[in-house]
Enzyme design. Structure first.
Site, short mmCIF file in Angstrom:
data_model
loop_
_atom_site.label_atom_id
_atom_site.label_comp_id
_atom_site.label_asym_id
_atom_site.label_seq_id
_atom_site.Cartn_x
_atom_site.Cartn_y
_atom_site.Cartn_z
N HIS A 1 -3.98 -4.36 -3.27
CA HIS A 1 -4.47 -4.26 -1.89
C HIS A 1 -4.72 -2.82 -1.46
O HIS A 1 -4.81 -2.54 -0.26
CB HIS A 1 -3.49 -4.95 -0.92
CG HIS A 1 -3.49 -6.44 -1.04
ND1 HIS A 1 -2.50 -7.25 -0.53
CD2 HIS A 1 -4.38 -7.30 -1.63
CE1 HIS A 1 -2.76 -8.52 -0.79
NE2 HIS A 1 -3.89 -8.57 -1.46
N CYS B 1 -17.43 13.44 1.28
CA CYS B 1 -16.99 12.93 -0.03
C CYS B 1 -17.18 14.05 -1.05
O CYS B 1 -18.25 14.67 -1.10
CB CYS B 1 -17.84 11.71 -0.40
SG CYS B 1 -17.63 11.21 -2.12
N CYS C 1 -15.02 6.60 -0.45
CA CYS C 1 -16.37 6.73 0.10
C CYS C 1 -16.95 5.31 0.17
O CYS C 1 -17.11 4.63 -0.84
CB CYS C 1 -17.19 7.64 -0.83
SG CYS C 1 -18.78 8.11 -0.14
N LEU D 1 14.24 -13.67 0.71
CA LEU D 1 15.35 -14.02 1.59
C LEU D 1 15.47 -15.53 1.69
O LEU D 1 16.55 -16.08 1.88
CB LEU D 1 15.11 -13.44 3.00
CG LEU D 1 15.10 -11.93 3.14
CD1 LEU D 1 14.83 -11.54 4.58
CD2 LEU D 1 16.43 -11.34 2.65
N ILE E 1 0.83 -1.21 0.00
CA ILE E 1 0.00 0.00 0.00
C ILE E 1 0.87 1.26 0.00
O ILE E 1 0.35 2.36 -0.09
CB ILE E 1 -1.00 -0.01 1.18
CG1 ILE E 1 -0.29 -0.03 2.53
CG2 ILE E 1 -1.95 -1.20 1.04
CD1 ILE E 1 -1.24 0.12 3.73
N THR F 1 7.49 -11.69 -1.24
CA THR F 1 6.18 -12.03 -0.70
C THR F 1 6.20 -13.45 -0.16
O THR F 1 6.82 -14.34 -0.76
CB THR F 1 5.04 -11.81 -1.74
OG1 THR F 1 3.80 -12.19 -1.16
CG2 THR F 1 5.26 -12.57 -3.03
#
Ligand code: BJW
Length: 251
Positions: A111, A142, A119, A208, A95, A182
């Site tokens: 996401h 809004c 709204c 990793l 995000i 991920t």
């Protein structure tokens, strides 16, 4: 083995790509919403119960994001997007806006995005999305319908991720699928590698350590993405399919 001819690339990124910029990942001892329990902040039910807690949580993250910069992995993907001659799709579960800060364009934020509020349709709102760089004022109307129903533009557990039709279409045409940072435990993103494989794509993960979906990857590159990815992008841009063939042969 058949000759590779890579044209369309789909990249999926997760929290690990932003870790070296200082944003904690979700599933680690120090991560997971910084001591918030996931059910306290990351479901529609949690928002129904305590909207102020959820708003404050994302407000805090928004303030922190203002001082966070992209790392070499974000920059490498921006370069790949600029210089790759075929199709290129960047899907992120993150995000944050570090891909955009690095120069990537048309990023699909499946996401949601921290720097946007929406709204809230479930409460009778109109779905309008508004950009913001400040703490959310619950009294803010809004700009489209005037209702005071704005919520963080984040996809919580149980909600439908964004742009799924577009992502499915791109996966169905992919020749190379690259997953970066991920853990492969949150769906539907964790299923993208399988869709790409069904479409005939070669699949490579950067992490990793091997992720939960490692069995679907033709090759894995393990180490910090900020170190491994710039070199990979360099070779992919200069040698294309030949380099990917070598990579999967050596896997
Ligand atoms: C490095 C690194 C470095 C570290 N370099 N690597 C039972 C079974 C299966 C599915 C379900 C189920 N019950 C419910 C579901 C569905 C549910 C789900 O998947 N739950 C699972 C947890 C079981 N999913 C949903 O509800 C989704 N919606 C949905 O499914 O709708 C229905 C639908 C049906 C059919 C089609 C389409 C839809 C919505 C999911 C929403 C996720 N939202 C979050 C929060 C957003 C923002 C916030 O609040 O902060 O998104 S949850 C959180 O997890 C966040 C992330 O985007 C997401 C994925 O996490 P990610 O990115 O993988 O992070 P980590 O921490 O897990 O991993 C980091 C990795 O990086 C690690 O592997 C490290 O090793 C690595 N790493 N440093 C390279 N330097």
């Amino acid at each position: 083995m058949k000759q590779l001819n890579i044209k369309n690339i789909v990249v999926l990124t997760g929290a690990g790509i932003s870790a070296e910029s200082g944003i904690p990942v979700f599933r680690s001892e120090t991560g997971l919403w910084e001591n918030h329990r996931v059910e306290d902040v990351c479901t529609p039910e949690a928002y129904d119960r305590n909207p102020a807690l959820v708003r404050n949580f994302y407000d805090g993250m928004r303030v922190k994001l203002a001082n966070i910069k992209p790392n070499p992995a974000h920059l490498a993907l921006a370069r790949l997007g600029r210089e790759w001659k075929g199709g290129y799709t960047l899907v992120t579960q993150n995000i944050d806006n570090l891909h955009e800060q690095a120069g990537s364009e048309n990023v699909i934020h499946m996401h949601g995005e921290l720097m946007k509020i929406r709204c809230y349709e479930d409460y009778g709102g109109c779905g309008t999305v508004v950009e913001t760089d400040r703490p959310q004022d619950p009294e803010q109307p809004c700009p489209n319908c005037g209702k005071k129903l704005l919520r963080p533009h984040i996809v919580w557990f149980g909600e439908m991720p964004l742009d799924m039709d577009l992502i499915s279409e791109r996966l169905s045409k992919s020749d190379l699928f690259i997953s970066i940072g991920t853990s492969g435990v949150v769906y539907p993103a964790a299923g993208f590698v399988r869709s790409a494989k069904f479409a005939g794509a070669v699949t490579v993960e950067f992490n990793l350590e091997p992720s939960a979906t490692k069995g679907y990857f033709d090759a894995g590159v393990y180490g910090k993405a900020g170190t491994t990815l710039p070199d990979f992008v360099d070779r992919l841009l200069s040698r294309g399919s030949e380099y990917i063939s070598e990579l999967i042969r050596g896997a």
